[in-house]
Enzyme design. Structure first.
Site, PDB file in Angstrom:
ATOM      1  N   ASP A  78      -1.859  80.316  31.853  1.00 30.65           N
ATOM      2  CA  ASP A  78      -2.700  80.765  30.750  1.00 30.65           C
ATOM      3  C   ASP A  78      -3.596  81.934  31.143  1.00 30.65           C
ATOM      4  OD1 ASP A  78      -1.524  78.756  29.346  1.00 30.65           O
ATOM      5  OD2 ASP A  78      -3.376  77.986  28.498  1.00 30.65           O
ATOM      6  N   CYS A 119      -0.922  72.501  35.354  1.00 29.26           N
ATOM      7  CA  CYS A 119      -1.743  73.373  34.519  1.00 29.26           C
ATOM      8  C   CYS A 119      -1.528  73.175  33.027  1.00 29.26           C
ATOM      9  CB  CYS A 119      -1.491  74.833  34.887  1.00 29.26           C
ATOM     10  SG  CYS A 119      -2.064  75.245  36.558  1.00 29.26           S
ATOM     11  N   ASP A 120      -2.617  73.309  32.299  1.00 28.08           N
ATOM     12  CA  ASP A 120      -2.701  73.476  30.851  1.00 28.08           C
ATOM     13  C   ASP A 120      -1.637  72.735  30.035  1.00 28.08           C
ATOM     14  OD1 ASP A 120      -4.230  75.664  32.229  1.00 28.08           O
ATOM     15  OD2 ASP A 120      -4.877  75.949  30.177  1.00 28.08           O
ATOM     16  N   LYS A 121      -0.674  73.437  29.465  1.00 25.81           N
ATOM     17  CA  LYS A 121       0.285  72.817  28.542  1.00 25.81           C
ATOM     18  C   LYS A 121       1.336  71.995  29.250  1.00 25.81           C
ATOM     19  CE  LYS A 121      -2.165  75.345  26.232  1.00 25.81           C
ATOM     20  NZ  LYS A 121      -2.699  75.815  27.522  1.00 25.81           N
ATOM     21  N   CYS A 191      -7.211  76.062  38.377  1.00 32.26           N
ATOM     22  CA  CYS A 191      -8.483  76.775  38.524  1.00 32.26           C
ATOM     23  C   CYS A 191      -9.663  75.810  38.574  1.00 32.26           C
ATOM     24  CB  CYS A 191      -8.648  77.790  37.409  1.00 32.26           C
ATOM     25  SG  CYS A 191      -7.377  79.078  37.453  1.00 32.26           S
ATOM     26  N   GLU A 442      -5.332  81.013  23.109  1.00 28.08           N
ATOM     27  CA  GLU A 442      -6.654  80.851  23.704  1.00 28.08           C
ATOM     28  C   GLU A 442      -7.307  82.227  23.784  1.00 28.08           C
ATOM     29  OE1 GLU A 442      -6.396  79.041  27.498  1.00 28.08           O
ATOM     30  OE2 GLU A 442      -5.959  77.051  26.733  1.00 28.08           O
ATOM     31  N   SER A 468     -10.253  78.838  25.572  1.00 27.59           N
ATOM     32  CA  SER A 468      -9.932  78.310  26.887  1.00 27.59           C
ATOM     33  C   SER A 468     -10.957  77.272  27.308  1.00 27.59           C
ATOM     34  CB  SER A 468      -9.915  79.455  27.900  1.00 27.59           C
ATOM     35  OG  SER A 468      -9.934  78.969  29.216  1.00 27.59           O
TER      36      SER A 468
END
EC number: 4.2.1.9
Length: 552
Positions: A78, A119-121, A191, A442, A468
Site C-alpha cells: 500500500d 500486510c494490509d489486504k 510498517c 487509501e 491509511s
C-alpha cells in the site's frame, strides 16, 4: 482425511504418480496434507522474508507428522501504491487473494491450512478465502518492522509522509527530508506503527486464529521463527481434534477482536475488513454492533501515528494477552471462546502481565473512556462513515467548516500542497469509493500533507474512499452510500457548511431536506473511470463500504 480423494485407492494411481513427481513417498501419502499459503514477494518490505517464515511453518508441520505444500498468493504494498493509480488495485486484491486460497484448497483437497500473510489486504483476504473452505486453519504473520531512529526519536513510515508536508511549508530542509526518508524503514516487516497491517495481525491474534505474539513479535526477532514452527505443530493438533476455522471465528470472537482494536485505537480499515470477514463467515455483524462495543471499551494505548510508541514497544509491554487481561477487568471480553492454542481466551491470558503501564495503561488511567474508532451517521452519510477518533485532536472532535470539494485524490493533493486550503476548511474527496474509484483508495498523501503542514488541528477531510492506518487527524472515510451510486456526498457544493460531531456520532451537511432532494434529482453521475480489466469487473460487483465492500 479430505486429501484421500487425491491419494487413496487404485483409481488414484495417476494422482499418486503426480505427487511422487514432487518427491512425496508412500509413507507420506498416509499423512495429512497441509497447504501453507504465503504471499512472499520482492516488492513488499513486510513480505520479503515470508519464505523463511513459511519454511519454519513447514518444519513444524513435519515434526508433528504432516506433509506441507507451500503455495503463494499476490500482494500489494500500500505504501508503494499510495497516491497514484496503483492504489485502485489494493482493496480489489483482497478478493483475488481470497479466491486464490479457496481455489488452491479445494482443487488440491488439503486437510488443513496455515496462512502466512503480513500486510494490509493480504491478511483479511487470506482469512476470507479460508472461511469459504472451513478447514482447520491458523494464521502466522511475518511480524512488524522495527521503528526507525532519527534525532533521538523513533519514527516510522507515516513520519516520512508528514515530512513532505513539513518541507512544503519550509519547516524542514530537503536534506532533513532525505534523512527522515533514509531512517524511517530500517528493514523487513509490516510498517512499525499501528497501521492497517499490524492492526489486522493483532486482530487475528485477538479473534483466536493466531498464536499469542502473532501481532507484536518483531519480524527480525528469533521468536518469530519459533512462533512459526509452533504454528506448524499446532495445526496438526487442530486437525486431529477436528477444530475448524468457523469453530473459532464466532460472533463472540469477533467481538473480542473489535474490543482489542478499540482499546488500541487501531486502523479504521480493520472495521471494513471485519465486516467483510463476518460476511464470509455468515455472521450477522454491522456498524451498530461496532459502535455498541466502542461505548463499553476504554482506549488503553496510543501508538504511532497517534502517539509516540510503536509495535515493538507494545510487544515489550506484554503484548496483546496483557491488554486483553486488563480489558477483562472491565468484563468486556468473552473469556470462554476457543482459540488455536486449543485453550480458551481465559486460559491463554492467565499468566499475562503488563510490563509497562505507559504503553498499556490501566483502566483507571485510560486515554479515553471509549474506544478509538467510531462510526458516524447523518444526512451526509446515511449508511455510515468511520473515523479513527483516537488520532483526532480534541479541538477537532466537534467542527463546523466550509466544504472544499474535489472529485479525486489528485485534485485535493494539488490544492493542499499548493497552499489553497485554509484553517477551518472541510476537504471533501468523492468518487473514490469502492465502485467510483474504483477500488476505494487509501489517501495517506493528502492527510499526511495536512498533518505535516500543521493543519490537522484545524482542517478536516471527508471521503467515500479510505484513509491509511498511518493517518491522523479528523479524517473521516468510508462515507456510505458513495458518490458513484448517488449518495449525498455527491451533491455537496463548494462552500456548503459541514458539521462534524464525533462524540455524538454525527456527520451532516447543513442543508434542509428539500434542498438535498432537489440536488439529488439534478445529479448527473459521471462516466465510470475504468472501462476494462479487473477494475471494471470489481466495480460492477462490489458492494457498499458499510457492508465491508465485498464482491457480491
Amino acid at each position: 482425511m479430505q486429501s484421500d480423494v487425491i491419494k487413496k485407492g487404485l483409481a488414484r494411481a495417476p494422482h499418486r504418480s503426480l505427487l511422487k513427481a514432487l518427491g512425496i513417498t508412500d509413507e507420506e501419502m498416509k499423512r495429512p496434507f497441509v497447504g501453507v499459503a504465503q504471499a512472499a514477494n520482492e516488492v513488499i518490505p513486510g513480505h520479503l522474508h515470508l519464505k523463511e517464515i513459511a519454511r519454519a511453518v513447514k518444519d513444524g508441520i513435519r515434526m508433528a507428522g504432516g506433509v506441507p505444500f507451500e503455495f503463494s498468493t499476490i500482494g500489494v504494498c500500500d505504501g508503494l501504491a499510495m497516491n497514484h493509480e496503483g492504489m485502485k488495485y489494493s482493496l480489489p486484491s483482497r478478493e483475488l487473494i481470497a479466491d486464490s486460497i479457496e481455489i488452491m484448497a479445494k482443487a488440491h483437497a488439503f486437510d488443513a491450512l496455515v496462512l502466512v500473510p503480513n500486510c494490509d489486504k493480504i491478511v483479511p483476504g487470506m482469512i476470507m478465502g479460508a472461511l469459504r473452505v472451513n478447514l482447520p486453519t491458523i494464521v502466522v504473520s511475518g511480524g512488524p518492522m522495527l521503528a526507525g531512529f532519527y534525532q533521538g526519536k523513533t519514527i516510522a513510515l507515516s513520519n516520512v509522509f508528514e515530512a513532505v508536508g513539513k518541507f512544503q511549508t519550509g519547516s524542514i530542509s530537503e536534506q532533513e527530508l532525505k534523512e527522515v526518508e533514509d531512517c524511517a524503514c530500517p528493514g523487513v516487516g509490516s510498517c512499525a506503527g499501528l497501521y492497517t497491517a499490524n492492526s489486522m495481525n493483532i486482530w487475528a491474534e485477538a479473534v483466536g486464529i493466531a498464536l499469542p505474539g502473532n501481532g507484536t513479535i518483531p519480524a527480525v526477532d528469533a521468536r518469530r521463527i519459533r512462533l512459526a514452527k509452533h504454528t506448524g505443530m499446532k495445526i496438526m493438533e487442530l486437525f486431529k481434534k477436528e477444530v475448524k476455522f468457523l469453530d473459532i471465528i464466532t460472533k463472540k470472537a469477533i467481538e473480542n477482536a473489535i474490543t482489542v482494536e478499540m482499546a488500541l485505537g487501531g486502523s479504521s480499515n480493520t472495521m471494513l475488513h471485519t465486516l467483510a470477514i463476518a460476511f464470509e463467515a455468515g455472521i450477522p455483524f454491522n456498524l451498530d454492533d461496532i459502535n455498541q462495543i466502542r461505548e463499553q471499551v476504554p482506549q488503553l494505548c496510543s501508538l504511532s501515528p497517534a502517539g509516540e510508541y510503536h509495535i515493538q514497544d507494545l510487544d515489550r509491554a506484554g503484548g496483546i494477552s496483557s491488554l486483553i487481561k486488563e480489558l477483562n477487568r472491565k468484563k468486556v471480553i468473552n473469556l470462554e471462546e476457543i482459540t488455536v492454542t486449543g485453550k480458551t481466551v481465559s486460559e491463554n491470558i492467565k499468566s499475562a502481565q503488563i510490563l509497562n503501564n505507559q504503553v498499556i495503561r490501566n483502566i483507571e488511567n485510560a486515554y479515553n473512556p471509549k474506544g478509538g474508532i467510531v462510526f458516524l451517521k447523518g444526512n451526509l452519510a446515511p449508511q455510515g462513515a468511520v473515523v479513527k477518533s483516537s488520532a483526532v485532536h480534541p479541538d477537532m472532535l466537534k467542527h463546523e467548516g466550509s466544504a472544499r470539494v474535489f472529485n479525486s485524490e489528485e485534485e485535493s493533493t494539488k490544492a493542499i500542497l499548493g497552499g489553497k486550503i485554509k484553517k477551518g476548511d472541510v476537504i471533501v474527496i468523492r468518487y473514490e469509493g469502492p465502485k467510483g474509484g474504483p477500488g476505494m483508495r487509501e489517501m495517506l498523501t493528502p492527510t499526511s500533507a495536512i498533518a505535516g503542514m500543521g493543519l490537522d488541528r484545524e482542517v478536516a477531510l471527508i471521503t467515500d474512499g479510505r484513509f491509511s492506518g498511518a493517518t491522523r487527524g479528523a479524517s473521516i472515510g468510508h462515507v456510505s452510500p458513495e458518490a458513484a451510486v448517488g449518495g449525498p456526498i455527491a451533491i455537496v457544493e463548494e462552500g456548503d457548511m459541514i458539521e462534524i460531531d464525533i462524540p455524538e456520532k454525527k456527520l451532516n451537511v447543513k442543508l434542509d431536506e428539500n434542498e438535498i432532494k432537489e440536488r439529488l434529482k439534478r445529479l448527473k453521475l459521471p462516466e465510470p473511470k475504468v472501462k476494462s480489466g479487473c477494475l471494471k469487473y470489481y466495480a460492477n460487483f462490489v458492494g457498499s463500504a458499510d457492508k465491508g465492500a465485498v464482491r457480491r
